[in-house]
Scaffold this motif. Structure first.
Motif, short mmCIF file in Angstrom:
data_model
loop_
_atom_site.label_atom_id
_atom_site.label_comp_id
_atom_site.label_asym_id
_atom_site.label_seq_id
_atom_site.Cartn_x
_atom_site.Cartn_y
_atom_site.Cartn_z
N GLU A 83 0.84 -1.20 0.00
CA GLU A 83 0.00 0.00 0.00
C GLU A 83 0.87 1.25 0.00
O GLU A 83 0.58 2.23 -0.70
CB GLU A 83 -0.92 0.01 1.22
N ILE A 84 1.94 1.23 0.80
CA ILE A 84 2.85 2.38 0.87
C ILE A 84 3.66 2.49 -0.41
O ILE A 84 3.86 3.59 -0.95
CB ILE A 84 3.80 2.24 2.08
N ARG A 85 4.12 1.36 -0.94
CA ARG A 85 4.90 1.37 -2.18
C ARG A 85 4.10 1.96 -3.33
O ARG A 85 4.62 2.69 -4.17
CB ARG A 85 5.37 -0.04 -2.52
N LYS A 86 2.80 1.64 -3.38
CA LYS A 86 1.96 2.15 -4.47
C LYS A 86 1.65 3.64 -4.31
O LYS A 86 1.32 4.32 -5.29
CB LYS A 86 0.67 1.32 -4.55
N MET A 87 1.74 4.15 -3.10
CA MET A 87 1.60 5.60 -2.92
C MET A 87 2.78 6.33 -3.56
O MET A 87 2.65 7.46 -4.03
CB MET A 87 1.54 5.94 -1.43
N ASP A 88 3.92 5.67 -3.56
CA ASP A 88 5.12 6.25 -4.17
C ASP A 88 5.09 6.08 -5.69
O ASP A 88 5.39 7.01 -6.43
CB ASP A 88 6.37 5.56 -3.59
N LYS A 89 4.69 4.90 -6.14
CA LYS A 89 4.67 4.58 -7.57
C LYS A 89 3.48 3.66 -7.83
O LYS A 89 3.58 2.45 -7.63
CB LYS A 89 5.99 3.92 -7.97
N PRO A 90 2.36 4.20 -8.29
CA PRO A 90 1.12 3.41 -8.42
C PRO A 90 1.24 2.17 -9.29
O PRO A 90 0.55 1.18 -9.06
CB PRO A 90 0.14 4.42 -9.04
#
Length: 292
Positions: A83-90
């Motif tokens: 979830e956090i990784r996708k906030m950085d790079k969807p």
């Protein structure tokens, strides 16, 4: 206290509280703990580098957002790391594979004090342990693919599976369901490995003893794999890494994923080493202690 008697919630609190103490070790600056604070999104500069995050206090009725500036942001969100990784790079590929493990606690009497039993191979090729945990027999564990959730509960199928695996050893006369005190489950943050995650380990100071231990550990792992790999189900989580990995993105997000309690201090140390290696000048002032 041995690993099998670990009180994980207390261990977690002790780690947090000692991290917050100024001078707990010479030169250490205590951490700021923020419970009930939700991370909303990243702050980035014009070049796309992460410089902090936007958070909200969930205890605040008005839900006011506030900025937190940081030299580095580390993602240690367990099964929710993606979830956090996708906030950085969807568009980033998901890497966390949650696995549910269920444990049962029975009334006293199943085991003698200070005794434990390992059932080396279940129907699906895994093992089950029975240990005395603070005076009561604890039995575990299952290993099932599942969705990530904040409210993990054991399934009846898993409870029944564990009980059926106990019957050949404790017989059919033991009333398993009447003696069952509790059942609970947790999620393992298994992670898909990638070559970019390799953490370099400096072995220049390894002694002969260190090298010998590593050699035999690798041999044991290889032998265990050869013996058991063919017995695992194709859908088994055994094919997913139990180790931790460290991922650093172009924007500077550091994600520590996977791992487990038995190696959490090593995980933290390796993550800090990686940050300092990648940013030798950024934290120069922070590394000075009372002795200079």
């Amino acid at each position: 206290m041995s690993e099998t008697q670990m009180y994980d919630s207390r261990m977690n609190l002790n780690s947090l509280f000692t991290a917050a103490v100024d001078g707990y070790i010479p030169g250490m600056k205590g951490a700021t703990l923020a419970n009930y604070v939700e991370f909303k999104r990243f702050l980035k500069d014009d070049s796309g580098k992460i410089i902090g995050g936007v958070c909200v206090d969930r205890m605040d009725p008005e839900g006011q957002e506030f900025d937190v500036r940081a030299k580095t942001v580390v993602n240690c969100a367990g099964v929710h790391a993606d979830e956090i990784r996708k906030m950085d790079k969807p568009e980033v590929e998901k890497r966390i594979v949650p696995s549910r493990g269920t444990h049962l606690i029975f009334k006293k009497g199943m085991l003698k004090d200070n005794h434990g039993i390992i059932i080396p191979e279940t129907k699906d090729g895994r093992l089950i342990f029975i240990i005395n945990y603070f005076g009561h027999p604890m039995v575990g564990t299952t290993d099932e693919f599942c969705d990530e959730t904040h409210h993990c509960e054991p399934s009846q199928a898993e409870i029944d599976f564990i009980i059926e695996e106990l019957r050949p050893y404790f017989g059919n006369d033991y009333d398993y369901k009447a003696n069952l005190l509790s059942a609970w489950a947790g999620l393992r943050p298994l992670v898909k490995a990638d070559p970019a995650d390799v953490v370099e380990v400096d072995k220049s100071n390894y002694s002969i003893k260190d090298k010998a231990i590593e050699f035999f550990q690798n041999k044991v792992r290889w032998l265990a794999y050869k013996v058991n790999a063919s017995k695992k189900k194709k859908s088994s989580t055994a094919a997913i890494s139990r180790n931790h990995v460290i991922e650093v993105t172009e924007s500077g997000l550091v994600s520590l994923m996977g791992g487990k309690w038995t190696s959490y201090r090593s995980q933290g140390e390796e993550t800090i080493d990686r940050i300092l290696k990648d940013n030798p000048d950024r934290f120069k002032e922070n590394l000075k202690n009372e002795q200079g």
